[in-house]
Design a protein around this motif. Structure first.
Motif, PDB file in Angstrom:
ATOM      1  N   GLY A 262       0.807  -1.205   0.000  1.00  0.00           N
ATOM      2  CA  GLY A 262       0.000   0.000   0.000  1.00  0.00           C
ATOM      3  C   GLY A 262       0.850   1.268   0.000  1.00  0.00           C
ATOM      4  O   GLY A 262       0.333   2.378   0.060  1.00  0.00           O
ATOM      5  N   LYS A 263       2.159   1.100  -0.103  1.00  0.00           N
ATOM      6  CA  LYS A 263       3.055   2.257  -0.086  1.00  0.00           C
ATOM      7  C   LYS A 263       2.938   3.021  -1.415  1.00  0.00           C
ATOM      8  O   LYS A 263       2.817   2.410  -2.476  1.00  0.00           O
ATOM      9  N   VAL A 264       2.963   4.359  -1.328  1.00  0.00           N
ATOM     10  CA  VAL A 264       2.847   5.176  -2.538  1.00  0.00           C
ATOM     11  C   VAL A 264       4.234   5.665  -2.948  1.00  0.00           C
ATOM     12  O   VAL A 264       4.965   6.231  -2.137  1.00  0.00           O
ATOM     13  N   PHE A 265       4.571   5.401  -4.192  1.00  0.00           N
ATOM     14  CA  PHE A 265       5.843   5.883  -4.738  1.00  0.00           C
ATOM     15  C   PHE A 265       5.559   7.057  -5.666  1.00  0.00           C
ATOM     16  O   PHE A 265       4.664   6.947  -6.509  1.00  0.00           O
TER      17      PHE A 265
ATOM     18  N   GLU B 195      21.196  12.550  -8.674  1.00  0.00           N
ATOM     19  CA  GLU B 195      19.970  12.001  -9.247  1.00  0.00           C
ATOM     20  C   GLU B 195      19.864  10.506  -8.934  1.00  0.00           C
ATOM     21  O   GLU B 195      18.833  10.039  -8.432  1.00  0.00           O
ATOM     22  N   PHE B 196      20.922   9.765  -9.197  1.00  0.00           N
ATOM     23  CA  PHE B 196      20.890   8.316  -8.959  1.00  0.00           C
ATOM     24  C   PHE B 196      20.634   8.010  -7.482  1.00  0.00           C
ATOM     25  O   PHE B 196      19.808   7.162  -7.149  1.00  0.00           O
ATOM     26  N   THR B 197      21.335   8.704  -6.582  1.00  0.00           N
ATOM     27  CA  THR B 197      21.137   8.386  -5.159  1.00  0.00           C
ATOM     28  C   THR B 197      19.720   8.728  -4.726  1.00  0.00           C
ATOM     29  O   THR B 197      19.095   7.961  -3.981  1.00  0.00           O
ATOM     30  N   SER B 198      19.198   9.849  -5.213  1.00  0.00           N
ATOM     31  CA  SER B 198      17.842  10.195  -4.774  1.00  0.00           C
ATOM     32  C   SER B 198      16.828   9.196  -5.331  1.00  0.00           C
ATOM     33  O   SER B 198      15.866   8.845  -4.654  1.00  0.00           O
TER      34      SER B 198
ATOM     35  N   LEU C  16      14.193   6.818  -3.359  1.00  0.00           N
ATOM     36  CA  LEU C  16      12.765   6.748  -3.673  1.00  0.00           C
ATOM     37  C   LEU C  16      12.323   5.304  -3.955  1.00  0.00           C
ATOM     38  O   LEU C  16      11.145   5.047  -4.167  1.00  0.00           O
ATOM     39  N   GLY C  17      13.271   4.388  -4.020  1.00  0.00           N
ATOM     40  CA  GLY C  17      12.888   2.983  -4.186  1.00  0.00           C
ATOM     41  C   GLY C  17      13.133   2.434  -5.578  1.00  0.00           C
ATOM     42  O   GLY C  17      12.600   1.388  -5.938  1.00  0.00           O
ATOM     43  N   LEU C  18      13.940   3.102  -6.397  1.00  0.00           N
ATOM     44  CA  LEU C  18      14.225   2.573  -7.730  1.00  0.00           C
ATOM     45  C   LEU C  18      15.703   2.216  -7.829  1.00  0.00           C
ATOM     46  O   LEU C  18      16.561   3.098  -7.813  1.00  0.00           O
TER      47      LEU C  18
END
Lengths: 103, 637, 223
Positions: free
Chosen positions: C71-74, C140-143, C147-149
């Motif tokens: 149910g987590k929102v990305f 960008e990559f670390t953020s 965020l889960g990607l």
């Protein structure tokens, strides 16, 4: 090929400082337009969005290649070495998009 | 034989520093690199040939188990991989190296050290992919490495690691060589050597280099995806995550089909040198031959999906690729007819080289015709993945590429070594080879049409395949015998062959104006070329009366210090003549070594030793970069 | 493949030898290399586009995604303002690069005095812009990972990181090349004779820029 010889004292004239700065300005302006377009939801939803972004991107591509990479001024051989592969790469990309039913 | 008389050696070859092992490790001379390619590729030809012998022995009769099924998979994978990447391409590269500078009137290639680098990457990459077979770890997923069979889920062992990484390494070699030859051909032609005066072998090589620089990046990208799937857990070809195995097939064949022309066009170029020489008549339709080569290369990028008709791409895509494939038969057919027309009305001689060249025309035509059969999807659906396909591509690759390369070896052996190969042994080699190849591959048309699938380990009796398989296996043994005769002839003729002068065949092009073997500088004076057949202008002007002649600009001739084409008899060293020669250097070999170590680190990673893997990769990478800087900061000559 | 090109440097000997076209060996090889790179990036971009919208789980580039299990929102992953800024930096680096080339070609001529006529200044600026671009990419990559990607999350992650990572690696090689050139300039000073070397490096740099122009539109802006 003797007629193709570029003589030692550079047959091609590179663009001047002033031109370089105009080119940079154009690149900047087009980029701003692209990002701007991204933030107009009505435009993003319209059919014109993708084609207009592709055209703007292509314009930037061509400007950099012609002026910064001097292809407009340099020996015609370099133009062939670049555009030939670019066309094959482009055609292959489009063929893949058809094959995978993306267009 | 009384023919073992001494060949007048060039003075430079006498000094020991030019002949020892170290001199071979550090050489940057295009001719010596060509010889290295030739020997290495012939060694791998033996390896790939023995793999084929084992495969055919296993298939000689129904239900044999000469080798295990597992090992059989490794054998057919490595047979294909070896023959494509370690034999036919490098044999072509041997000729590119040896002949292109000689044919265009240059003293070396544009980047001599990069040339050495290409060879060492090939030699070390070849070992990387070949040695694992001794531990039963050789690649086992087919030379096309179809995902997901080559991915982590179904190919989790080390086997396909060696294939993925080995092909990456070999790709570096081909790409570096291609940039080198493109520059060489564009920029190092002697005055008057216009594009439309280049010998046809150089023309076909030129086309091939463009195929390499356009096709190899695609397989590089695809291999990276597979590599990332295997080592870093990405999902490119994993169906459960939405990945599409068809993407691998498409990317592979976008590379794979131009690759077919990379294999065959150099052989076409070689026979286009052999046929006019021994017909004593200019090549028929030179311009059309050059343009059809370009046409084949260009269309070669638009036909890849004909390898995939059975995946079901739909009627539109099938039709487009089918028509494009039929179209490509036209320039290929043009070449066949032009070779025949070259011989028509000529004053023919039939040394072994000529026999192999004519053999290519006949055998390639058979393979070409079965190729046109596959271009029609309904017909292809019956044939795909059967032995009919195996018959087809062996007729074009063995009957075509290998026969053409043999023609080239017999033709150019006198130039490379200064001695002839034995014609008598050559006759045996040719006829056994010719009979053996037809006995091996012709019955495969039948076993294929009767439904025998490719790559199967064994089969049951009573399906009508037994006789055809036995014939194929007997043919393979004949081919082995003919190959051994060739090897004996090759090595014994190096020492005992009859001496050949500058121009033993009365051939028309520049490489025959200089001594055999050529001195390290090739041409003491750069020749000025006034027509397509400079040596015939000198020796048989009646043959070239009908073709265009013209002089280059006086300024260009003066700038190049060029002199009219003549028989070169200079025996002095480069030093005595004041010709700058690149320094020998070990650095290209070191950079190549660094690259192979870098890639080996991933195998260690797969083995689960993370610290050692990082150490190997960082160490290899640092060694590569360090050697590269050392190379780039040291002067060339 | 960058190795293959770099290997060409200092290799050619056209100053003492006759050439057919009168052109520099290495410049011809560089254009052939760039042609080849068109096919490499063509394949990478093609793969990204073919796989677009085929990920079976999120997160996605342009739309938020709710994990049906947790149910987590990305949120939508791509950050257009940040990437627009890094795109601007890379575009400007191309301007600095042509100015560096002009400074080397015209060294000592009127109009090329002072800081704005200094090849060292422009080479350093170009390299700096390249480094800033790489810092943006690292950020960008670390953020995105936060965020889960990751590269393992889904097809979008796999194809996105591979494509932009390859481009980043090309920028890194370019920065290394620029710094080497700057080092030579500081050590012995580049003269108009060296212009050809800067010219070839510039071709590589601009090509990397041009690839980014395509990526920025096709990956980031078109939804």
């Amino acid at each position: 090929m003797s007629t193709d010889r570029a003589h030692a004292d550079h047959a091609h004239e590179h663009p001047t400082w002033k031109q370089y700065k105009w080119v940079a300005l154009w690149l900047f302006v087009i980029t701003v337009l692209e990002v701007w377009a991204y933030y107009i939801p009505a435009f993003v939803a319209s059919k014109a969005f993708v084609p207009s972004l592709l055209i703007m991107s292509a314009a930037k591509f061509v400007i950099v290649v012609m002026f910064y990479m001097h292809l407009k001024y340099d020996h015609h051989l370099f133009r062939k070495l670049f555009t030939g592969p670019l066309i094959i790469a482009g055609c292959t990309l489009v063929a893949f998009l058809f094959l995978f039913a993306k267009v | 034989m009384a023919t073992s008389a001494a060949i007048p050696t060039n003075a430079h070859a006498a000094s020991s520093e030019q002949t020892g092992l170290w001199s071979w490790l550090t050489t940057v001379d295009h001719k010596r690199i060509g010889i290295l390619y030739l020997y290495t590729a012939l060694f791998y030809f033996l390896v790939g040939g023995l793999e084929a012998v084992l495969i055919r022995t296993q298939l000689a009769k129904p239900n044999l188990s000469v080798v295990s099924a597992d090992f059989y998979n490794q054998l057919f994978t490595m047979h294909g991989t070896t023959m494509v990447f370690l034999v036919v391409m490098p044999l072509s590269a041997a000729f590119f190296n040896y002949l292109i500078p000689l044919q265009i009137g240059a003293r070396d290639v544009a980047f001599p050290r990069l040339n050495a680098f290409s060879y060492w990457v090939y030699a070390l990459g070849g070992l990387f992919i070949t040695l694992p077979i001794f531990w039963g770890l050789a690649p086992d997923g087919g030379w096309f490495g179809y995902a997901p069979l080559s991915g982590p889920t179904y190919g989790g062992g080390f086997n396909m690691d060696f294939w993925v990484l080995g092909l990456q390494i070999l790709g570096i070699s081909s790409l570096a060589a291609a940039f080198n030859f493109i520059t060489t051909i564009i920029n190092m032609r002697a005055p008057g050597m216009t594009l439309m005066r280049m010998p046809m072998f150089t023309w076909m090589s030129f086309v091939v280099q463009f195929l390499v620089i356009l096709a190899f990046p695609v397989i590089t990208a695809a291999l990276f995806f597979l590599q990332f799937d295997r080592f870093f857990g990405t999902h490119f070809f994993e169906v459960a995550a939405g990945g599409d195995p068809l993407l691998w097939q498409h990317l592979f064949w976008v590379f794979g089909h131009p690759e077919v022309y990379i294999l065959i066009l150099p052989a076409f170029g070689l026979v286009s040198e052999v046929l006019p020489t021994h017909s004593r008549k200019p090549l028929f339709g030179y311009n059309v031959m050059a343009y059809s080569g370009i046409m084949i290369g260009f269309l070669g990028f638009g036909v890849w999906a004909h390898h995939m008709f059975s995946v079901g791409m739909g009627p539109v895509a099938d039709s487009i690729f089918s028509v494009a494939t039929m179209l490509i038969g036209i320039p290929t057919g043009v070449k066949i007819f032009n070779w025949i027309a070259t011989m028509y009305g000529g004053s023919l001689r039939f040394p072994v080289a000529m026999k192999f060249a004519i053999g290519l025309i006949a055998m390639f035509t058979i393979g070409g015709i079965s190729g046109v059969m596959h271009s029609s999807p309904p017909s292809d659906l019956q044939q795909t993945d059967t032995y009919f396909i195996v018959a087809h591509f062996h007729y074009v690759l063995f009957g075509g590429a290998i026969m053409g390369i043999f023609a080239g070896i017999y033709h150019y052996f006198p130039k490379i070594t200064g001695r002839f190969m034995s014609e008598k042994l050559g006759e045996w080699h040719f006829w056994l080879n010719f009979i053996g190849l037809n006995l091996t591959f012709f019955p495969m048309h039948y076993s294929g049409m009767l439904g025998m699938p490719r790559r199967i380990y064994t089969y049951d009796a009573g399906q009508g395949w037994d006789l055809f398989n036995l014939m194929s296996t007997s043919g393979t043994y004949l081919l082995l015998v003919s190959g051994l005769i060739f090897a004996y002839n090759f090595f014994s003729s190096r020492k005992n062959g009859a001496p050949a002068g500058n121009d033993p065949w009365g051939a028309p092009t520049l490489e025959w104006s200089i001594p055999s073997p050529p001195p390290e500088y090739n041409f003491a004076q750069i020749p000025e070329v006034t027509s397509r057949y400079p040596m015939w202008d000198l020796k048989a002007p009646d043959r070239t009366a009908g073709i265009a002649h013209s002089h280059a600009d006086a300024g260009v001739i003066a700038e190049a210090h060029a002199v009219p084409v003549h028989e070169e008899t200079e025996r002095r060293t480069a030093k005595e003549l004041g010709i700058p020669i690149p320094f020998p250097t070990i650095k290209p070999l070191l950079v190549a070594l660094g690259i192979v170590v870098l890639f080996s680190g991933l195998i260690v990673l797969h083995a689960g030793n993370f610290p050692l893997a990082m150490a190997t990769m960082l160490g290899g990478g640092a060694f590569m970069v360090g050697s590269l800087y050392a190379w780039l900061t040291s002067p060339l000559e | 493949m960058a190795t293959a090109t770099a290997a060409g440097a200092h290799e050619a000997h056209e100053h003492t030898h006759y050439t057919t076209t009168g052109l520099n060996h290495r410049k011809i090889a560089m254009w052939a290399f760039i042609g080849s790179e068109c096919m490499l990036f063509g394949s990478l971009i093609t793969t990204y586009l073919v796989y677009k919208g085929r990920s079976v789980v999120g997160p996605f580039p342009h739309q938020p995604w709710t994990d049906p299990v947790s149910g987590k929102v990305f949120p939508a992953i791509l950050d257009i303002p940040v990437t627009s800024a890094s795109t601007f930096v890379l575009l400007m680096s191309s301007l600095f690069m042509v100015l560096a080339l002009a400074a080397v070609e015209n060294k000592g001529k009127p109009g090329y005095e002072g800081l704005l006529g200094s090849s060292k200044f422009w080479l350093a600026s170009t390299a700096a812009a390249g480094v800033i671009f790489l810092v943006f990419q690292a950020y960008e990559f670390t953020s995105f990972v936060h965020l889960g990607l990751t590269i393992k999350t889904n097809l979008f992650g796999s194809s996105f990181y591979t494509l932009t990572g390859f481009h980043g690696a090309h920028v890194a090689v370019g920065v290394l090349w620029l710094m080497t050139m700057l080092f030579i300039d500081i050590k012995r000073g580049l003269t108009p004779k060296d212009a050809i070397n800067v010219d070839i490096m510039a071709l590589y740099w601009h090509f990397v820029d041009v690839v980014w122009i395509a990526i920025f539109t096709l990956v980031y802006l078109i939804q």
